[in-house]
Design a protein around this motif. Structure first.
Motif, PDB file in Angstrom:
ATOM      1  N   GLY A  76     -32.456  77.644 -29.794  1.00 16.34           N
ATOM      2  CA  GLY A  76     -31.122  78.050 -29.379  1.00 16.34           C
ATOM      3  C   GLY A  76     -30.158  78.294 -30.520  1.00 16.34           C
ATOM      4  N   ARG A  77     -30.641  78.209 -31.751  1.00 20.60           N
ATOM      5  CA  ARG A  77     -29.749  78.390 -32.906  1.00 20.60           C
ATOM      6  C   ARG A  77     -30.136  79.613 -33.720  1.00 20.60           C
ATOM      7  N   SER A  78     -29.219  80.047 -34.579  1.00 18.63           N
ATOM      8  CA  SER A  78     -29.494  81.169 -35.475  1.00 18.63           C
ATOM      9  C   SER A  78     -28.496  81.090 -36.627  1.00 18.63           C
ATOM     10  N   THR A  79     -28.722  81.878 -37.634  1.00 23.28           N
ATOM     11  CA  THR A  79     -27.763  82.143 -38.697  1.00 23.28           C
ATOM     12  C   THR A  79     -27.618  80.990 -39.709  1.00 23.28           C
ATOM     13  N   MET A  80     -27.744  81.389 -40.963  1.00 22.07           N
ATOM     14  CA  MET A  80     -27.616  80.446 -42.072  1.00 22.07           C
ATOM     15  C   MET A  80     -26.291  80.703 -42.780  1.00 22.07           C
ATOM     16  N   VAL A  81     -25.661  79.648 -43.271  1.00 19.62           N
ATOM     17  CA  VAL A  81     -24.445  79.821 -44.061  1.00 19.62           C
ATOM     18  C   VAL A  81     -24.682  79.247 -45.456  1.00 19.62           C
ATOM     19  N   HIS A  82     -24.239  79.975 -46.464  1.00 16.35           N
ATOM     20  CA  HIS A  82     -24.342  79.483 -47.837  1.00 16.35           C
ATOM     21  C   HIS A  82     -23.090  78.685 -48.150  1.00 16.35           C
ATOM     22  N   LEU A  83     -23.216  77.367 -48.156  1.00 16.72           N
ATOM     23  CA  LEU A  83     -22.079  76.506 -48.523  1.00 16.72           C
ATOM     24  C   LEU A  83     -22.098  76.373 -50.043  1.00 16.72           C
ATOM     25  N   PHE A  84     -21.575  77.400 -50.670  1.00 17.94           N
ATOM     26  CA  PHE A  84     -21.598  77.577 -52.121  1.00 17.94           C
ATOM     27  C   PHE A  84     -20.841  76.448 -52.808  1.00 17.94           C
ATOM     28  N   GLU A  85     -21.542  75.681 -53.638  1.00 18.13           N
ATOM     29  CA  GLU A  85     -20.957  74.608 -54.451  1.00 18.13           C
ATOM     30  C   GLU A  85     -20.436  73.414 -53.650  1.00 18.13           C
ATOM     31  N   TRP A  86     -20.818  73.317 -52.402  1.00 20.40           N
ATOM     32  CA  TRP A  86     -20.388  72.134 -51.642  1.00 20.40           C
ATOM     33  C   TRP A  86     -21.159  70.895 -52.093  1.00 20.40           C
ATOM     34  N   LYS A  87     -20.547  69.731 -51.889  1.00 15.69           N
ATOM     35  CA  LYS A  87     -21.200  68.459 -52.198  1.00 15.69           C
ATOM     36  C   LYS A  87     -22.039  67.999 -51.000  1.00 15.69           C
ATOM     37  N   TRP A  88     -23.111  67.294 -51.302  1.00 17.88           N
ATOM     38  CA  TRP A  88     -24.062  66.896 -50.247  1.00 17.88           C
ATOM     39  C   TRP A  88     -23.389  66.068 -49.149  1.00 17.88           C
ATOM     40  N   ASN A  89     -22.534  65.124 -49.530  1.00 16.61           N
ATOM     41  CA  ASN A  89     -21.888  64.294 -48.496  1.00 16.61           C
ATOM     42  C   ASN A  89     -20.989  65.132 -47.592  1.00 16.61           C
ATOM     43  N   ASP A  90     -20.321  66.118 -48.184  1.00 17.23           N
ATOM     44  CA  ASP A  90     -19.441  66.979 -47.382  1.00 17.23           C
ATOM     45  C   ASP A  90     -20.262  67.862 -46.447  1.00 17.23           C
ATOM     46  N   ILE A  91     -21.427  68.305 -46.933  1.00 18.61           N
ATOM     47  CA  ILE A  91     -22.288  69.136 -46.087  1.00 18.61           C
ATOM     48  C   ILE A  91     -22.797  68.324 -44.896  1.00 18.61           C
ATOM     49  N   ALA A  92     -23.186  67.092 -45.168  1.00 20.55           N
ATOM     50  CA  ALA A  92     -23.683  66.246 -44.075  1.00 20.55           C
ATOM     51  C   ALA A  92     -22.628  66.125 -42.980  1.00 20.55           C
ATOM     52  N   ALA A  93     -21.389  65.876 -43.403  1.00 19.51           N
ATOM     53  CA  ALA A  93     -20.305  65.744 -42.422  1.00 19.51           C
ATOM     54  C   ALA A  93     -20.057  67.072 -41.705  1.00 19.51           C
ATOM     55  N   GLU A  94     -20.165  68.178 -42.447  1.00 17.22           N
ATOM     56  CA  GLU A  94     -19.929  69.491 -41.846  1.00 17.22           C
ATOM     57  C   GLU A  94     -21.006  69.812 -40.803  1.00 17.22           C
ATOM     58  N   CYS A  95     -22.229  69.372 -41.040  1.00 13.97           N
ATOM     59  CA  CYS A  95     -23.286  69.557 -40.037  1.00 13.97           C
ATOM     60  C   CYS A  95     -22.899  68.874 -38.734  1.00 13.97           C
TER      61      CYS A  95
END
Ligand code: AAO
Length: 482
Positions: free
Chosen positions: A9-28
């Protein structure tokens, strides 16, 4: 290697350019998961050269010092925790993999993990690599080599970076070990940086030695990693994308160039009726497509004339077209603001990356653009997910820059790039009902905060899209009926 293995049910990738791993986890957990995103390309996770003499530019991350996982984005533990949290939120991680070369021209020589190297002697003890692991004798890629000389493009140095020889067993083992650590941690695949500069036969050996994706992270048994290779091929060069498509997917730079031309004004939208391979684009299953990437949004790489967040109206139009159209595996760019094309991400005086902040309207602060949070973009992810697997039908155009098409009973989209209003009754493929335009607003309760489109029993709807409307698109789908 051509299946991204997105969660159902999902699609599409986003390039979180230069983001920090902890911030990405929260953004997920907070945004990407709930909005139906399929995955994230993360910046290179391995140790890179620290370049203070250029005030920590973004491109220092393309200068590997070692394969230890310590960068400004975080350490190995934080990376592993990000992958776990994102997979739990249904969002896959794809690693930007810099395996063509090592750092080696700078006067500085300390990496983000504290390791160092002796560039003159090709000695990188933290991998380890030595002189025999690099192409020899040294030569530098010249602009003219791209047209004439595949050998030089593959065996000489890209931007003076020390050129690894992937033909040697030791180099292959180091790279395979590096990539397999990520698979073990639960990533779903890789972007292969500078793939054009490596021999396809060597890459094939490397890919074939990779583990299957980790079933403990929810991947099906026997799944191969998704691999998309960065090959810039706008035609007329000695190295061709066709040498790489037999191996895995390839980044298609023509895609963003042509859509930028169409939505930016250089070409009429009506010509997009046969968008896809007939435009010289890759076969659907071979292509990773995008409007802009981290290079060409700042005139690096294939450069110039690409729409970016800096021209929001046509940019959102081009992205809506990309996401509404079934062709290609789409990727979005998520940027930080910059004036100087070399400037690194928002950082403090010690060079630490500053996390994005979040405003009440869901936009970002602290210097981050967060295109993936723009309503007009995020809501098109849901459109694409709802329309997945359906056909492209009911194309309409007015002979210039007003176009519309439908997606197999699930979604309908219209664009107006003309300098006059679009006012027409158009045939859609949707069942009768009231639908919320997901560009101008969203559905709240039984109402639409933006435009409402009513479809009659004959499947026709009156579409009005003013030349001066805030956006040049309306989009409706079965998931947002009022
Ligand atoms: C930095 C400094 C350098 C220094 C170096 C070493 O800027 O001055 O020598 O460090 O200390 C990034 C930055 C680089 C940076 C590098 C390392 O962009 O500026 O160098 O990190 O820190 C080629 C490659 C392609 C590559 C692209 C930038 O083929 O793979 O250049 N992209 C990736 C990454 C990128 C990264 C690297 C690779 C290196 O995405 O971020 O570099 O890891 C033609 C060729 C292309 C070629 C371009 C540019 O393109 O076809 O293959 O890309 O030239 O050289 C028209 C043509 C188009 C043509 C273009 C430009 O558009 O149609 O085909 O013009 O001529």
């Amino acid at each position: 290697y051509k299946n991204p293995h997105y969660a159902p049910g999902r699609s599409t990738m986003v390039h979180l350019f230069e983001w920090k791993w902890n911030d990405i986890a929260a953004e997920c957990e907070n945004w990407l998961g709930p909005h139906g995103y399929g995955g994230i390309q993360v910046s290179p996770p391995n140790e890179n050269l620290v370049i203070w003499s250029k005030r920590r530019p973004w491109w220092e991350r393309y200068q590997p010092m070692s394969y230890q996982l310590t960068t400004r984005s975080g350490n190995e533990q934080q990376f592993a925790s990000m992958v776990r949290r994102c997979n739990n939120a249904g969002v896959r991680i794809y690693v930007d993999t810099v395996i063509n070369h090592m750092t080696g021209t700078w006067s500085e020589n300390v990496g983000t993990g504290g390791n160092s190297a002796d560039f003159n002697n090709f000695h990188y003890p933290a991998v380890p690599y030595g002189r025999n692991d690099f192409n020899w004798p040294e030569c530098k890629i010249q602009e003219s080599d791209y047209r004439c000389c595949a050998n030089r493009v593959r065996n000489c140095q890209l931007s003076n970076l020390k050129d690894l020889n992937q033909g040697t067993e030791h180099v292959r083992q180091m790279i395979v070990g590096f990539m397999n650590r990520f698979i073990h941690m639960g990533v779903a695949g890789f972007r292969i940086d500078a793939a054009k500069h490596m021999w396809p036969r060597d890459l094939r050996v490397i890919y074939n030695r990779l583990y299957n994706l980790n079933t403990a992270h929810g991947f099906p048994a026997g799944a191969r990693p998704y691999i998309f290779q960065e090959v810039i091929d706008l035609g007329g060069e000695a190295v061709s994308r066709d040498e790489y498509t037999p191996l895995a997917a390839v980044t298609d730079f023509k895609f963003g160039m042509e859509l930028s031309r169409a939505f930016g004004g250089g070409n009429q939208l009506r010509y997009l009726h046969n968008w896809g391979p007939q435009w010289g684009l890759l076969a659907h299953s071979d292509s990773l497509v995008f409007i802009d990437n981290h290079d060409n949004q700042r005139s690096h790489g294939a450069g110039g004339n690409i729409l970016t967040h800096r021209e929001p109206r046509p940019y959102k139009g081009a992205i809506a077209f990309m996401l509404a159209h079934p062709y290609g595996e789409p990727q979005l760019m998520s940027s930080f603001f910059f004036h100087n094309t070399e400037a690194g991400p928002p950082m403090d005086n010690s060079g630490n990356i500053i996390s994005p902040s979040f405003n009440t309207d869901n936009s970002c602060g602290n210097g981050w653009v967060c295109e993936h949070r723009w309503r007009q973009i995020a809501q098109m992810i849901q459109f694409r997910n709802v329309a997945a697997g359906t056909t492209f039908n009911n194309w309409w155009d007015n002979g210039s820059n007003q176009i519309a098409f439908c997606r197999g009973g699930q979604g309908f989209v219209a664009f107006n790039k003309d300098s006059w209003d679009l006012n027409a009754t158009l045939q859609t493929c949707l069942p009768a009902g009231r639908y919320c335009d997901v560009i101008s607003g969203f559905k709240r309760g039984n109402c639409c905060t933006g435009k409402t489109i009513t479809i009659g029993n004959d499947g026709r709807a009156h579409i009005s899209l003013g030349a001066n409307d805030y956006d040049m698109v309306i989009a409706i789908h079965r998931g947002e009926q009022s």
